[in-house]
Design an enzyme around this catalytic site. Structure first.
Site, PDB file in Angstrom:
ATOM      1  N   LYS A  51       0.830  -1.216   0.000  1.00  0.00           N
ATOM      2  CA  LYS A  51       0.000   0.000   0.000  1.00  0.00           C
ATOM      3  C   LYS A  51       0.858   1.258   0.000  1.00  0.00           C
ATOM      4  CE  LYS A  51      -0.573   0.525   5.015  1.00  0.00           C
ATOM      5  NZ  LYS A  51      -1.512   0.670   6.123  1.00  0.00           N
ATOM      6  N   ARG A  83      -6.507   0.234  17.846  1.00  0.00           N
ATOM      7  CA  ARG A  83      -6.931   0.372  16.464  1.00  0.00           C
ATOM      8  C   ARG A  83      -7.871  -0.792  16.196  1.00  0.00           C
ATOM      9  NH1 ARG A  83      -2.974   0.900  11.203  1.00  0.00           N
ATOM     10  NH2 ARG A  83      -3.426  -1.323  11.098  1.00  0.00           N
TER      11      ARG A  83
END
Length: 356
Positions: free
Chosen positions: A36, A129
Site C-alpha cells: 500500500k 486500532r
C-alpha cells in the site's frame, strides 16, 4: 517531470531479499510485504515478489486486484467494509477481520464465487486500532465459532497490530498475551493455526533479539522494505538500503529575504498560527511542490546545508544559505521521506515516478 519519486528497483529488491533472510534466521518464514505504501506500483510489486516472500498484502482491494498474477497469496490488511465483501472474496485469498457482520457478508460472497476464504482474526493488544480487544475472551471465542461454522470461511490464523495508532510497542508481555489467545483458539478448534502474525516493521527489533515467540511465522513489512528501518525506535537497519525511493523537486525561485515575515501576523492558509526566529537575511529557495502533493513536514534534504523552512499548498520553502554549492533556479534537489510522506507521494496524481 518534477516533482517525482525516483525508484531504484535493485535497492528495493535487495531490501526485500535481506528482510526475508533476516526473518527466516529467526524462524519467521512467511513474510508478507505491504504494497500500500507504494500504491501497488506494478514494477515495484514484481521486484518485491522475487524475494521469496510468501504473501503480498495491501489495505485496498483495488490494489490487490492489480497483481493477481504475481504468484503470491494476497492478504487484505484493513478490516473489510461489508459493502466490499464481493471484492474481498474475488481479490484476496486471505483477509484480517474482526466483525461478525462482515464475516457473514464475506462468507456469502465467497459462496457465490465458489471459493473458501481464509480469515485471520485480528486481536487488539491495547494499541486501540482494529481487532477484538484482547481482554474480551468471550467475544473472541464467539467470533472463532462463527468462522468455524461458516461453510465458505476457514479460520487461517491470528494477528495483532501495534505502533500504528496508539504507538504501543511490541514486547514480550503483550506478545505473551497474544500467544495465550492463540493457544486458547487452537484448543477450541482442535487444530493449529496456519498463520501467526507478529506485527509489522516495529517488531523487527524484538525479532532480532530472539524474544519473538517461536510460533510467530509472519511479519507484515512495509516501512522496513521501502525506507530500510524498523519503526519501534526508528533505527536504520545496516543490512538494508535507506534510499530505494527518493523525492526530487525542481527549484523555481532563489532570493535573499528576511528570515522573519514583515507585518502583522495572523494564521496561514491552513489555519495555523506560526512562530518564526529572526536570524537575519537568508538565501531561500522555493521548490515546485507543496502540501497538496506531499507531506512536506517530513522531508529531509539529502544535500548538506539545505534545510526545510516550511510549505504552502504549492511551494516548499528551503534555506540554502549554508549549502556547499550555489543553488540556482532550475536545479533539482532530492529528499528522503518519512513513511507518511512516501505514502502521500505515491497516492498523489501530481507526483510522477521514475525508475532506475
Amino acid at each position: 517531470m518534477y516533482p517525482r519519486l525516483v525508484i531504484d528497483l535493485k535497492k528495493l529488491e535487495n531490501n526485500a531479499r535481506e528482510l526475508v533472510r533476516l526473518a527466516g534466521e529467526q524462524g519467521v518464514t512467511d513474510v508478507a510485504f505491504v504494497t500500500k505504501v507504494f500504491a501497488a506500483q506494478p514494477e515495484m510489486v514484481r521486484a518485491v515478489a522475487k524475494s521469496g516472500c510468501r504473501y503480498l498484502a495491501d489495505s485496498r482491494t483495488q490494489n490487490l486486484a492489480t497483481y493477481a498474477d504475481a504468484g503470491k497469496e494476497r492478504i487484505l490488511l484493513r478490516v473489510a467494509m461489508p459493502s466490499e465483501a464481493a471484492a474481498v472474496a474475488e481479490h484476496a485469498e486471505i483477509s484480517f477481520q474482526s466483525e461478525e457482520k462482515t464475516l457473514r457478508a464475506i462468507n456469502e460472497a465467497a459462496g457465490k464465487a465458489g471459493k473458501r476464504h481464509k480469515v485471520v482474526l485480528m486481536i487488539d493488544l491495547g494499541d486501540l486500532r482494529e481487532g477484538i480487544f484482547f481482554r474480551d475472551r468471550e467475544k473472541i471465542m464467539e467470533t472463532v465459532a462463527l468462522v468455524e461454522e461458516s461453510p465458505n470461511l476457514i479460520l487461517y490464523g491470528a494477528a495483532f497490530n501495534v505502533t500504528c495508532y496508539g504507538s504501543v510497542l511490541p514486547t514480550e508481555e503483550n506478545l505473551g498475551a497474544f500467544m495465550e489467545i492463540v493457544e486458547a483458539i487452537e484448543a477450541k478448534i482442535h487444530r493449529k493455526l496456519e498463520l501467526i502474525s507478529g506485527g509489522n516493521s516495529s517488531s523487527i527489533v524484538l525479532m532480532r533479539s530472539g524474544k519473538m515467540p517461536k510460533r510467530v511465522n509472519n511479519l507484515r513489512l512495509g516501512e522496513a522494505l521501502v525506507l530500510g528501518r524498523e519503526t519501534a525506535y526508528e533505527q536504520d537497519l545496516p543490512e538494508l538500503c535507506q534510499d530505494p525511493v527518493i523525492l526530487e523537486a525542481e527549484v523555481v525561485e532563489v532570493q535573499t529575504k528576511p528570515s522573519h515575515p514583515v507585518g502583522e501576523l495572523g494564521v496561514n492558509a491552513f489555519g495555523e498560527k506560526m512562530t518564526y526566529e529572526d536570524i537575519g537575511d537568508r538565501r531561500r529557495a522555493i521548490c515546485a511542490i507543496g502540501r497538496q502533493d506531499m507531506d512536506c513536514d517530513n522531508l529531509t534534504p539529502r544535500e548538506k546545508g539545505v534545510t526545510v523552512v516550511g510549505a504552502s499548498s504549492d511551494h516548499l520553502i528551503l534555506d540554502v544559505t549554508d549549502c556547499e554549492r550555489a543553488v540556482e533556479v532550475g536545479d533539482v534537489l532530492s529528499f528522503r521521506m518519512s513513511y507518511g510522506a512516501l505514502l502521500r507521494g505515491f497516492t498523489s496524481k501530481y507526483v510522477s515516478r521514475a525508475f532506475v
